[in-house]
Design an enzyme around this catalytic site. Sequence first.
Site, PDB file in Angstrom:
ATOM      1  N   ARG A  73      -3.987  -0.405 -12.197  1.00 31.37           N
ATOM      2  CA  ARG A  73      -4.717  -0.359 -10.925  1.00 31.37           C
ATOM      3  C   ARG A  73      -6.015   0.413 -11.115  1.00 31.37           C
ATOM      4  O   ARG A  73      -6.036   1.454 -11.760  1.00 31.37           O
ATOM      5  CB  ARG A  73      -3.847   0.312  -9.861  1.00 31.37           C
ATOM      6  CG  ARG A  73      -4.454   0.395  -8.477  1.00 31.37           C
ATOM      7  CD  ARG A  73      -3.522   1.149  -7.534  1.00 31.37           C
ATOM      8  NE  ARG A  73      -2.245   0.467  -7.393  1.00 31.37           N
ATOM      9  CZ  ARG A  73      -1.107   1.097  -7.089  1.00 31.37           C
ATOM     10  NH1 ARG A  73      -1.077   2.408  -6.941  1.00 31.37           N
ATOM     11  NH2 ARG A  73       0.012   0.410  -6.962  1.00 31.37           N
ATOM     12  N   ARG A 142      -5.522   9.446  -4.422  1.00 27.64           N
ATOM     13  CA  ARG A 142      -5.661   8.112  -4.991  1.00 27.64           C
ATOM     14  C   ARG A 142      -6.964   7.446  -4.534  1.00 27.64           C
ATOM     15  O   ARG A 142      -7.817   8.096  -3.952  1.00 27.64           O
ATOM     16  CB  ARG A 142      -4.437   7.274  -4.625  1.00 27.64           C
ATOM     17  CG  ARG A 142      -3.144   7.856  -5.212  1.00 27.64           C
ATOM     18  CD  ARG A 142      -1.985   6.917  -5.027  1.00 27.64           C
ATOM     19  NE  ARG A 142      -0.762   7.424  -5.652  1.00 27.64           N
ATOM     20  CZ  ARG A 142       0.382   6.746  -5.702  1.00 27.64           C
ATOM     21  NH1 ARG A 142       0.453   5.535  -5.188  1.00 27.64           N
ATOM     22  NH2 ARG A 142       1.445   7.264  -6.283  1.00 27.64           N
ATOM     23  N   LYS A 205       2.192  11.656  -3.726  1.00 25.58           N
ATOM     24  CA  LYS A 205       0.916  10.943  -3.641  1.00 25.58           C
ATOM     25  C   LYS A 205       0.133  11.376  -2.400  1.00 25.58           C
ATOM     26  O   LYS A 205       0.702  11.845  -1.406  1.00 25.58           O
ATOM     27  CB  LYS A 205       1.146   9.436  -3.620  1.00 25.58           C
ATOM     28  CG  LYS A 205       2.013   8.937  -2.467  1.00 25.58           C
ATOM     29  CD  LYS A 205       2.343   7.470  -2.654  1.00 25.58           C
ATOM     30  CE  LYS A 205       3.328   6.985  -1.590  1.00 25.58           C
ATOM     31  NZ  LYS A 205       3.716   5.586  -1.806  1.00 25.58           N
ATOM     32  N   LYS A 207      -3.318  10.102   0.036  1.00 29.89           N
ATOM     33  CA  LYS A 207      -4.202   8.974   0.309  1.00 29.89           C
ATOM     34  C   LYS A 207      -5.249   9.352   1.347  1.00 29.89           C
ATOM     35  O   LYS A 207      -4.933   9.970   2.364  1.00 29.89           O
ATOM     36  CB  LYS A 207      -3.388   7.769   0.788  1.00 29.89           C
ATOM     37  CG  LYS A 207      -2.377   7.269  -0.250  1.00 29.89           C
ATOM     38  CD  LYS A 207      -1.590   6.079   0.246  1.00 29.89           C
ATOM     39  CE  LYS A 207      -0.641   5.555  -0.817  1.00 29.89           C
ATOM     40  NZ  LYS A 207       0.131   4.377  -0.350  1.00 29.89           N
ATOM     41  N   CYS A 426       2.899  -7.048   0.399  1.00 32.78           N
ATOM     42  CA  CYS A 426       2.865  -6.344  -0.886  1.00 32.78           C
ATOM     43  C   CYS A 426       3.318  -7.297  -1.990  1.00 32.78           C
ATOM     44  O   CYS A 426       3.729  -8.426  -1.727  1.00 32.78           O
ATOM     45  CB  CYS A 426       3.764  -5.114  -0.836  1.00 32.78           C
ATOM     46  SG  CYS A 426       5.514  -5.498  -0.622  1.00 32.78           S
ATOM     47  N   CYS A 432       7.775  -5.611  -8.819  1.00 38.27           N
ATOM     48  CA  CYS A 432       7.899  -4.256  -8.278  1.00 38.27           C
ATOM     49  C   CYS A 432       9.336  -3.765  -8.400  1.00 38.27           C
ATOM     50  O   CYS A 432      10.269  -4.410  -7.886  1.00 38.27           O
ATOM     51  CB  CYS A 432       7.468  -4.214  -6.815  1.00 38.27           C
ATOM     52  SG  CYS A 432       7.637  -2.558  -6.106  1.00 38.27           S
ATOM     53  N   CYS A 471      10.047  -3.590   0.590  1.00 41.12           N
ATOM     54  CA  CYS A 471      10.905  -2.409   0.676  1.00 41.12           C
ATOM     55  C   CYS A 471      10.330  -1.478   1.721  1.00 41.12           C
ATOM     56  O   CYS A 471       9.218  -1.688   2.212  1.00 41.12           O
ATOM     57  CB  CYS A 471      11.002  -1.714  -0.691  1.00 41.12           C
ATOM     58  SG  CYS A 471       9.567  -0.675  -1.091  1.00 41.12           S
ATOM     59  N   CYS A 475       3.823  -0.626   1.345  1.00 39.65           N
ATOM     60  CA  CYS A 475       2.479  -0.758   0.777  1.00 39.65           C
ATOM     61  C   CYS A 475       1.589  -1.712   1.568  1.00 39.65           C
ATOM     62  O   CYS A 475       0.358  -1.612   1.499  1.00 39.65           O
ATOM     63  CB  CYS A 475       2.564  -1.204  -0.680  1.00 39.65           C
ATOM     64  SG  CYS A 475       3.250   0.043  -1.785  1.00 39.65           S
TER      65      CYS A 475
END
Length: 554
Positions: A73, A142, A205, A207, A426, A432, A471, A475
Amino acid sequence: MSTTLSPVETIKADSRGLRGTLIQSLNDAYTGALREPDQTLLKFHGSYQQDDRDLREERAEQKLEPNYSFMIRTRTPGGVVTPAQWLAFDAIARRYGGGSLRLTTRQAIQLHGVIKRELKATLQAINQSLIDTIAACGDVNRNVLVSANPIESAAHAQVYADAVALSEALLPKTRAYHEIWLDEEPVAGTPEHEPLYGPTYLPRKFKTAFVVPPQNDVDVYAHDLGYVAIVEDGVVLGYNVTVGGGLGMTHGDARTYARAASVLGYVPRGREIAVAEAVLTTQRDHGDRADRRLSRLKYTIDRLGVDWFRAEVERRSGVVFEAARTVRFTARGDRFGWIQGSDGHWHLTLRLSAGRIADRDDGQLLSALRQIAEVHRGDFRITANQNLIVAGIAPEDRPAIERLFLDTGLAELLQRSPLELNALACVALPTCPLAMAEAERYLKEFSAEVQTLLARHGVPDEPVSLRISGCPNGCSRPYLAEIALVGKAPGRYNLHLGGDAFGERLNRLYRENIDVAEILRVLDQSFARWLGERRPAEAFGDFAHRVLLDKGTR
């Protein structure tokens, strides 16, 4: 809060600045995988180890290890890339990525299917295009999102510049990426120091997003940190700052939940980096490092309180928040087709279903965009909704771009209903590792089925937002949609309803663990009630929130 650290914290602490044993893992020719701790560290370098789950059972029967590969990514703040960079990624995709690129909801480019022995060469090729993958994943800030729909180009340029500066300021300082992938020689006798992140980086993470009203095209309230531009007469005066958004949760764990961000207040332009550093270090020092399910900033804020958090950010940054300025959002999707900016240049927004770009039987998208990149003199902007803007087209260049737009079939991609144009998904299966159900591969079929229901009820052009996630990690930002499917098992989903049209209200669980036939039956009944009982011009999400969800989940 437990004092026992999660295993990931130990991996980070022992990693020698995110180096671990990645070089040894890469040089191990006996497996297509990395050592387990190195799989965690690889994320900080912008890559995930995956395997093709469609082939797992077959390979297990043959006594073979899974078909391992890697997703890469990019770090592209605001999703801006030049035509030369686009052509470079086109070539990289055809050589290393199975002929496919994917545009993400974080305005990044993803490559899938890169095998281990070509991972280093792929990352080097990316860096040669003057794009990197540092901090695109992992427990760090990110890729920074920025509104990609130009309305006032001068204001957009100001916000983009602020976002790029913040992205650079929040990068990790370790040289591990350069040593491992770019063959930089380590500097002897110079101890590394991470002034912002510390030796174990963030608990989870992080964002960040910048948005230019009235388009909430980045879903600003879904992020740990948000900046809502306050614009007057084409000039950015400052930002309303939001914190604590986050959409990931865990099935069956009531402690986890989606959360829309809280507003801390307004700051003048020029203070956004100081505020970001204070928010980041507060989360670094007070976030939960024992249970990664509870380690996002949203849980830190709810545990300690918004008022406490605001005061701590003010103390660390030296910035005193003013009262938030009035902001009004009127839309959040991408504005497809031709739009002329205030500087006279044109912007062409293309629809790319689930962000996937490849040459397949249903369209030669990779080749079509290559032809445009070969003649385009502006830039490309990846949107936060998985689409692409051919931006900054000079008036004299529009005829050539328009001919390619028509001749290559790209124009046909815009001949869809509002629901189909704005639907998100996603990646999910087969690559994934978190996916429980289909998303990208089911998006076109399911959105067409829902569109059929809308047409049957006489509202084919109603702009209902639809998102699918394989899931509960979310995302595709499903918890902000009017209709969302969240994967529970193959062919089964949780059905969420009731988000608003502008990304300011979360939806709620309406039916749990049901198959697609039942989902379509429920939606058919819900649309019938909506059209029979709604207030004048009431959107489906607003009706669902007001009426269908009034008695909670059934």
